[in-house]
Design a protein around this motif. Structure first.
Motif, PDB file in Angstrom:
ATOM      1  N   LYS A 146       0.822  -1.209   0.000  1.00  0.00           N
ATOM      2  CA  LYS A 146       0.000   0.000   0.000  1.00  0.00           C
ATOM      3  C   LYS A 146       0.856   1.258   0.000  1.00  0.00           C
ATOM      4  CE  LYS A 146      -3.779   2.244   2.529  1.00  0.00           C
ATOM      5  NZ  LYS A 146      -4.684   2.165   3.710  1.00  0.00           N
ATOM      6  N   SER A 147       2.007   1.201   0.665  1.00  0.00           N
ATOM      7  CA  SER A 147       2.867   2.376   0.809  1.00  0.00           C
ATOM      8  C   SER A 147       3.811   2.595  -0.365  1.00  0.00           C
ATOM      9  CB  SER A 147       3.702   2.254   2.095  1.00  0.00           C
ATOM     10  OG  SER A 147       2.875   2.115   3.228  1.00  0.00           O
ATOM     11  N   LEU A 148       3.883   1.658  -1.299  1.00  0.00           N
ATOM     12  CA  LEU A 148       4.836   1.786  -2.404  1.00  0.00           C
ATOM     13  C   LEU A 148       4.459   2.944  -3.323  1.00  0.00           C
ATOM     14  CD1 LEU A 148       5.374  -1.936  -3.510  1.00  0.00           C
ATOM     15  CD2 LEU A 148       6.994  -0.481  -2.263  1.00  0.00           C
ATOM     16  N   PRO A 149       5.348   3.908  -3.504  1.00  0.00           N
ATOM     17  CA  PRO A 149       5.079   4.973  -4.482  1.00  0.00           C
ATOM     18  C   PRO A 149       5.457   4.487  -5.879  1.00  0.00           C
ATOM     19  CG  PRO A 149       7.187   5.362  -3.436  1.00  0.00           C
ATOM     20  CD  PRO A 149       6.627   4.101  -2.802  1.00  0.00           C
ATOM     21  N   GLY A 150       5.082   5.262  -6.885  1.00  0.00           N
ATOM     22  CA  GLY A 150       5.491   4.931  -8.246  1.00  0.00           C
ATOM     23  C   GLY A 150       4.649   3.879  -8.923  1.00  0.00           C
ATOM     24  N   LYS A 151       3.474   3.597  -8.374  1.00  0.00           N
ATOM     25  CA  LYS A 151       2.599   2.591  -8.978  1.00  0.00           C
ATOM     26  C   LYS A 151       1.208   3.175  -9.190  1.00  0.00           C
ATOM     27  CE  LYS A 151       0.688   0.423  -4.783  1.00  0.00           C
ATOM     28  NZ  LYS A 151       0.960   1.527  -3.868  1.00  0.00           N
ATOM     29  N   THR A 152       0.442   2.535 -10.071  1.00  0.00           N
ATOM     30  CA  THR A 152      -0.949   2.906 -10.309  1.00  0.00           C
ATOM     31  C   THR A 152      -1.797   1.644 -10.257  1.00  0.00           C
ATOM     32  OG1 THR A 152      -0.285   4.727 -11.766  1.00  0.00           O
ATOM     33  CG2 THR A 152      -2.567   3.985 -11.924  1.00  0.00           C
ATOM     34  N   LEU A 153      -2.903   1.704  -9.535  1.00  0.00           N
ATOM     35  CA  LEU A 153      -3.837   0.581  -9.479  1.00  0.00           C
ATOM     36  C   LEU A 153      -4.802   0.706 -10.652  1.00  0.00           C
ATOM     37  CD1 LEU A 153      -4.600   0.558  -5.637  1.00  0.00           C
ATOM     38  CD2 LEU A 153      -2.793  -0.636  -6.887  1.00  0.00           C
ATOM     39  N   VAL A 154      -4.881  -0.340 -11.450  1.00  0.00           N
ATOM     40  CA  VAL A 154      -5.694  -0.283 -12.669  1.00  0.00           C
ATOM     41  C   VAL A 154      -6.597  -1.508 -12.768  1.00  0.00           C
ATOM     42  CG1 VAL A 154      -4.019   1.117 -13.927  1.00  0.00           C
ATOM     43  CG2 VAL A 154      -3.882  -1.378 -14.046  1.00  0.00           C
ATOM     44  N   THR A 155      -7.609  -1.389 -13.616  1.00  0.00           N
ATOM     45  CA  THR A 155      -8.614  -2.446 -13.770  1.00  0.00           C
ATOM     46  C   THR A 155      -8.889  -2.694 -15.247  1.00  0.00           C
ATOM     47  OG1 THR A 155      -9.680  -2.030 -11.635  1.00  0.00           O
ATOM     48  CG2 THR A 155     -11.046  -3.012 -13.349  1.00  0.00           C
ATOM     49  N   MET A 156      -9.056  -3.957 -15.583  1.00  0.00           N
ATOM     50  CA  MET A 156      -9.412  -4.353 -16.944  1.00  0.00           C
ATOM     51  C   MET A 156     -10.691  -5.188 -16.885  1.00  0.00           C
ATOM     52  SD  MET A 156      -7.058  -6.204 -19.854  1.00  0.00           S
ATOM     53  CE  MET A 156      -6.563  -7.510 -18.759  1.00  0.00           C
ATOM     54  N   LYS A 157     -11.628  -4.888 -17.775  1.00  0.00           N
ATOM     55  CA  LYS A 157     -12.910  -5.577 -17.787  1.00  0.00           C
ATOM     56  C   LYS A 157     -13.050  -6.422 -19.047  1.00  0.00           C
ATOM     57  CE  LYS A 157     -15.168  -1.738 -15.328  1.00  0.00           C
ATOM     58  NZ  LYS A 157     -16.237  -0.713 -15.412  1.00  0.00           N
ATOM     59  N   ALA A 158     -13.732  -7.538 -18.916  1.00  0.00           N
ATOM     60  CA  ALA A 158     -13.979  -8.401 -20.069  1.00  0.00           C
ATOM     61  C   ALA A 158     -14.776  -7.636 -21.118  1.00  0.00           C
ATOM     62  CB  ALA A 158     -14.751  -9.645 -19.635  1.00  0.00           C
ATOM     63  N   GLY A 159     -14.391  -7.787 -22.371  1.00  0.00           N
ATOM     64  CA  GLY A 159     -15.124  -7.147 -23.453  1.00  0.00           C
ATOM     65  C   GLY A 159     -14.749  -5.715 -23.704  1.00  0.00           C
ATOM     66  N   LYS A 160     -13.787  -5.178 -22.929  1.00  0.00           N
ATOM     67  CA  LYS A 160     -13.376  -3.782 -23.120  1.00  0.00           C
ATOM     68  C   LYS A 160     -12.128  -3.697 -23.992  1.00  0.00           C
ATOM     69  CE  LYS A 160     -16.422  -1.657 -20.470  1.00  0.00           C
ATOM     70  NZ  LYS A 160     -17.284  -0.569 -20.923  1.00  0.00           N
TER      71      LYS A 160
END
Length: 243
Positions: A229-243
């Motif tokens: 949780k504390s790690l900088p330099g990252k982005t939380l992302v999401t991928m959806k089926a059919g997108k």
């Protein structure tokens, strides 16, 4: 063919530039064919669940990513974490959205029977949203957790299921997904989650994982003991089926 086998087979030619086993998170930095660098992450399996040290420690720089990715099948916790991070380091970049996984799950869980495989920061908040919440743990932490042995009996009740990507590392994913109802909403998430459309061929509807934006910054914090949780330099992302 299992999801992990398909993921490893799908990897392009790439070389491990470095690998880091942090207390909380494991990282592999890969050099891709086009000269780009990419960093893949995975949760580090803690020592109590390991079967020994990494057999090729000190020899991973310069190794083909596919070779290190196959560590995910080794049965050794630390090696499996490195294998998952190697997979994530070389997966082809796909279109993702910066959407919070908790927000997606909350919308699907409202008033419904919801199952969570593993623990997440939002688990307790779900109790006030879901009609019924089932939390399954390999090692139950309290009286509210259900042992994983109950999955075949109770998981088919769930209308929405959140599955920790740690299940890919510990080898339980295939056994879990087969007990989910075909019509249930299924979310795969966590630091180890592979952002690949291949997950959708294995019953997953949405996958939420991580992209590393600043490799040196993240590695500095990872190797000095920061939790995920504390790690900088990252982005939380999401991928959806059919997108």
């Amino acid at each position: 063919m299992s999801l992990l086998e398909q993921l490893v087979s799908s990897l392009p030619e790439a070389v491990v530039l470095d690998a880091y086993t942090g207390v909380f998170t494991t990282a592999v930095v890969a050099g891709l064919e086009d000269g780009a660098l990419n960093c893949g992450l995975a949760s580090t399996v803690r020592a109590a669940r390991c079967s020994g040290p990494v057999s090729r420690a000190g020899e991973l720089r310069g190794a083909p990513v596919k070779e290190v990715a196959r560590f995910v099948f080794s049965g050794n916790g630390l090696e499996a974490s490195l294998g998952m991070a190697a997979i994530n380091s070389a997966l082809p970049q796909t279109r993702c959205e910066e959407i919070n996984a908790e927000q997606i799950l909350a919308g699907k869980a409202a008033g419904k029977t919801t199952a969570v495989i593993g623990h997440f920061p939002f688990t307790e908040r779900l109790r006030g949203i879901a009609g019924k919440l089932l939390v399954f743990e390999l090692n139950p932490r309290d009286g509210l957790d259900l042992p994983s042995e109950k999955i075949p009996e109770l998981l088919p009740e769930a209308d929405a299921v959140a599955i920790s990507a740690m299940t890919l590392i510990n080898g339980t994913f295939e056994g879990i997904i087969k007990h989910c109802r075909p019509d249930a909403f299924k979310l795969l998430l966590g630091p180890s989650a592979p952002l690949s459309p291949l997950v959708f061929k294995h019953g997953i509807d949405v996958v939420s994982g991580t992209r590393v934006r600043d490799i040196p910054l993240l590695i500095t914090h990872l190797t000095q003991g920061a939790n995920f949780k504390s790690l900088p330099g990252k982005t939380l992302v999401t991928m959806k089926a059919g997108k």
